[in-house]
Design a protein around this motif. Structure first.
Motif: not given
Length: 303
Positions: A45-48, A95-99, A144-156
């Motif tokens: 979480v700190a890194i993301l 965003t959907p492509i990166a996810g 870089g905005l497409s990082m956010f769905p990946i970060t939420f998936s990592i947290v999950r």
């Protein structure tokens, strides 16, 4: 006739209590609610959160420099809106492509590639001398905005189900935090050093976070009980399908279809959003004729 000894009675009772646990009593990992969050999850979480702060800082740091950019590039106010719009437009499309790519090739790998693209766009924007170069650079940064769905998936994957909202809430709060930092620090840098230095300040941050993610972000998913059962069933299906693959190759072709990327859908989304923004831009400037011309060109190219 001898009576049983007390030790024998206790031994038998203890032995009878050693009954196998019921399925509902089996211990799963992560544990149910009431247990502590793993230390590794806090590190993730700190890194993301640092990445989220950097991306939002890059979005809002240039807002105080818009009047200066209008004078330097000799553009209109409506054209200058594309400096921020391109950033958001690229993020909305990617965003959907990166996810989807993260599901196919892995979250960490796609996250590192996105950070590389973002890092390439930062110095280009800092050295840009015209609006076209600036818009291209901002488009690369918008990835870089497409990082956010990946970060939420990592947290999950890293947090227990009952504590998942804590990790996602921390990262979401970095949206506002990064925006505030971008406006305050960006205004100070622009006033004393020029708008170019707002981009140069991001370069060491991007490089440092890239190596931190590459070195310290270990994504070992923590499966929920439902996910464990799902993976067991998928593993069983894979065994069955592997045996049938030896007899026929049609099963393998069907499996590949499920991991393909919807390129047509991504292009359609990009055209729809871009066309809508073009309409708004040219209606504000009275260039409706140019707007119709460009929309017709888009239709001829893609349709």
């Amino acid at each position: 006739m001898t009576l049983p000894h007390d030790d024998d009675i206790h031994y038998k009772n203890a032995k009878s209590d050693e009954s196998p646990p019921l399925p509902s009593q089996r211990i799963t990992f992560p544990p149910p609610s009431g247990n502590k969050i793993p230390r590794e999850a806090w590190k993730v979480v700190a890194i993301l959160s640092s990445i989220a702060t950097m991306v939002m800082y890059g979005e809002t740091m240039l807002v105080p420099a818009i009047p200066t950019l209008i004078k330097d590039f000799k553009i209109t106010y409506s054209t200058s809106s594309w400096i921020l719009t391109t950033y958001l437009l690229t993020g909305a499309v990617m965003t959907p492509i990166a996810g989807k790519l993260s599901d196919i090739y892995g979250k960490k790998k796609v996250l590192l590639i996105i950070m590389i693209v973002y890092a390439v766009g930062v110095p280009i924007a800092g050295f840009s001398t015209n609006i076209s170069t600036m818009i291209i650079a901002r488009g690369l940064q918008g990835v870089g905005l497409s990082m956010f769905p990946i970060t939420f998936s990592i947290v999950r994957d890293q947090f227990p189900r009952e504590k998942m909202a804590i990790g996602q809430g921390i990262i979401t709060s970095m949206f506002a935090g990064g925006a505030v930092i971008g406006l305050s620090i960006g205004g100070f840098i622009i006033q004393h050093y020029g708008w170019q230095f707002t981009f140069f300040t991001i370069i060491p941050i991007v490089i440092a976070l890239f190596f931190v993610v590459w070195r310290f972000l270990h994504l070992d998913p923590i499966l929920q009980p439902e996910q464990q059962q799902r993976e067991e069933s998928e593993h069983t299906l894979k065994k069955v399908s592997s045996e049938s693959d030896k007899k026929s190759s049609s099963t393998g072709d069907k499996a590949r279809i499920s991991i393909t990327l919807d390129i047509k859908g991504a292009i359609t989304l990009a055209i729809a959003i871009t066309s809508f923004l073009l309409v708004l831009t040219y209606l504000q400037t009275g260039g409706a004729q140019h707007c119709r011309l460009r929309l017709s060109l888009l239709q001829e190219l893609f349709l």
